[in-house]
Write an enzyme that holds these catalytic residues in place. Structure first.
Site, PDB file in Angstrom:
ATOM      1  N   GLU A 289       0.874  -1.177   0.000  1.00  0.00           N
ATOM      2  CA  GLU A 289       0.000   0.000   0.000  1.00  0.00           C
ATOM      3  C   GLU A 289       0.905   1.218   0.000  1.00  0.00           C
ATOM      4  O   GLU A 289       1.676   1.429   0.936  1.00  0.00           O
ATOM      5  CB  GLU A 289      -0.929   0.052   1.209  1.00  0.00           C
ATOM      6  CG  GLU A 289      -1.906   1.233   1.086  1.00  0.00           C
ATOM      7  CD  GLU A 289      -2.724   1.480   2.318  1.00  0.00           C
ATOM      8  OE1 GLU A 289      -2.451   2.496   3.004  1.00  0.00           O
ATOM      9  OE2 GLU A 289      -3.630   0.678   2.598  1.00  0.00           O
ATOM     10  N   CYS A 323      -3.329   7.527   5.181  1.00  0.00           N
ATOM     11  CA  CYS A 323      -3.063   7.147   3.784  1.00  0.00           C
ATOM     12  C   CYS A 323      -4.241   7.479   2.878  1.00  0.00           C
ATOM     13  O   CYS A 323      -4.053   7.766   1.687  1.00  0.00           O
ATOM     14  CB  CYS A 323      -2.764   5.650   3.701  1.00  0.00           C
ATOM     15  SG  CYS A 323      -1.374   5.112   4.712  1.00  0.00           S
TER      16      CYS A 323
END
Length: 550
Positions: A289, A323
């Site tokens: 990620e 994020c």
């Protein structure tokens, strides 16, 4: 990493016996609310147990700062490549025994840990705040996610991992099933910004699958992983199964990858590309990620009040160090002036504080490096012609790394933050002339991690056109991230692989197709010559097509 069973039990008892005592001060006017006592009693008791010893290696001592105060602290002794190699040896032995346990046994550990977490929730929140500097409500986001993950895999693991019957090559004659086995030892490299969600909770899918883990948490947020590991051991997880090896990536990153049977990394896109190149040489399963520049689009029929409220949470939760934070907002021109006015007012109304208690609207940045990046991005954008309509400055009276929630307009393409991730409480707002233009602008990025759409009537229609792995309609990040049965991950330069659901557990496993043939082989025989075999098979496949058999 040594087994710390007695230490874990001692921590369990200490955590049960002590209660959190928020160190709050009187509310100050405006956005600044100073704190009078830095730590709770439970946090002080935890720190007195010398927790860093449980993650220490044989290298030099690591130093860092406490985000709320800037106080320097001495942390663990760095792990060396030799320490990492030893951790893999220990984990591999423990992993073999763990994989031999039934999936039901492994799931029970998760369910016991879920209950233990409930008893230790306040102390865990203290530790997350101490290490990350975030407001308590945003630390609770991580606790909430942990409950969700533990419950989901505890309940669903047996279903996800049981053999799956599939249609065979020839109906009746071929019995086919798909099975899964653990990869072995997974190397985890996890970030500082969500030390519980991404630095401890993320491991449980791999552990439930029957793997061991060698885990390099970020050096600044190692205590969260240490405490969760203590609770997991007390819940029945073998201590040797979860090896903690914090240290600088430049010193031990290669060793983490070299010893792994699979790798999971959360961090920047440049670092992820480098890791993918290394794991590609060994064809290792790799979950990444990476970065994002997440858009929000406010379509012409959006509920303005709901869009503004969502923009505040989506942009400023965890001081924007999420994020899947919103960093750019595209608003239909008919709504743009009022949206900007309301959004700026809401940003300015957020309370900033270092309290170890619920109440503040935003906490601190994670430390000096992130503080400098945010400062530089805003200053450079302002110099390039951007207009600051809220914030745009540090708030040193609250703490050394606090930065005001910041809203920018008129951001030119020459500004670094126009396309690059800031990772702080900074968001840019742009007008668009149509809903189609909003979607096109949202897609004009190398990243594709998360996105948000606000619309009263056609949000899902436009959401399907956005190039992102997680898209929320009329809500920000909790909707997609909290849908734990569905995969969570990015597209384009935002990563590979997925967390959550069946995808999140199978990515740490080998997949095997087992097909058993009965009565007659799928081939000509002395009874069925080649011509007859070909005719029979062509006819059978035509019948299967007519019957729409899959």
């Amino acid at each position: 990493m040594r087994s710390e069973t007695t230490t874990a039990s001692r921590s369990e008892s200490a955590a049960e016996a002590t209660a959190s005592r928020p160190g709050t001060g009187p509310s100050a006017s405006g956005t600044a609310r100073p704190v009078s006592a830095p730590y709770t009693a439970a946090l002080r008791d935890f720190l007195d147990t010398d927790p860093y010893a449980e993650a220490s290696g044989s290298g030099e001592r690591e130093r860092g700062v406490v985000p709320f105060t800037g106080e320097e602290v001495v942390r663990f002794a760095r792990n060396t490549p030799a320490d990492v190699e030893a951790a893999y040896r220990t984990a591999r032995i423990a992993g073999s025994a763990w994989a031999a346990q039934s999936v039901e046994h492994r799931a029970k550990v998760l369910m016991r840990l879920h209950d233990s977490l409930r008893r230790h929730e306040d102390l865990l929140l203290d530790i997350v705040q101490f290490e990350s500097g975030k407001a308590r409500i945003h630390a609770y986001d991580e606790v909430l996610d942990t409950y969700n993950v533990l419950r989901h895999y505890g309940v669903m693991a047996a279903k996800y991992l049981r053999p799956d019957r599939r249609r065979g090559a020839i109906p009746v004659l071929t019995r086919t099933e798909v099975t899964h086995t653990p990869l072995g030892v997974i190397g985890f490299i996890t970030p500082w910004n969500y030390p519980l969600t991404l630095g401890a909770t993320d491991l449980f899918a791999a552990l439930t699958a029957g793997n061991a883990v060698v885990h390099k948490p970020d050096s600044s947020t190692t205590l969260t992983a240490i405490f969760m590991r203590r609770l997991a051991i007390a819940a029945g997880l073998p201590a040797e199964l979860w090896q903690l090896v914090p240290g600088p990536s430049s010193e031990i990153g290669s060793a983490i990858i070299a010893g792994a049977d699979g790798v999971s990394f959360t961090g920047s896109t440049p670092a992820g590309r480098s890791i993918a190149a290394d794991t590609g040489q060994r064809l290792l399963p790799t979950a990444l990620e990476l970065g994002g520049k997440n858009p929000m689009v406010v379509l012409s029929d959006a509920d303005l009040a709901k869009a503004v409220e969502g923009a505040v949470r989506g942009s400023f939760s965890s001081a924007g160090q999420l994020c899947i934070s919103v960093e750019r907002i595209y608003v239909h021109e008919d709504l743009y002036p009022e949206f900007c006015t309301r959004f700026a007012e809401a940003a300015q109304a957020l309370t900033l504080s270092a309290d170890f208690a619920y109440g503040p609207g935003m906490g601190s940045l994670g430390g000096p490096k992130q503080f400098e990046r945010v400062n530089a991005h805003v200053d450079q954008a302002r110099a390039a012609g951007a207009t600051v309509i809220a914030g745009g400055h540090p708030v040193p009276e609250v703490g050394p790394y606090f930065y005001a929630p910041t809203v920018l307009t008129d951001v030119p393409a020459s500004a670094e933050l126009h396309r690059e991730e800031t990772f702080g409480p900074v968001v840019s707002v742009y007008p668009v002339s149509s809903d189609a233009e909003a979607v096109a602008a949202a897609n004009d990025s190398e990243y594709g991690l998360a996105a948000v759409v606000y619309s009263r009537s056609h949000g899902r229609e436009y959401a399907r056109q956005i190039e992102a792995g997680m898209i929320n309609v009329n809500e920000v990040y909790p909707a997609s991230w909290g849908s734990i049965d569905a995969p969570a991950g990015g597209v384009k330069a935002s990563g590979l692989g997925h967390r959550h659901g069946i995808d999140g557990i199978h990515q740490f496993m080998h997949t095997h197709t087992i097909a058993e043939q009965r009565l007659h082989p799928i081939a000509p025989t002395s009874v069925l010559d080649q011509k007859k075999f070909a005719g029979l098979m062509s006819g059978a496949l035509s019948v299967m097509k007519s019957l729409r058999m899959k």
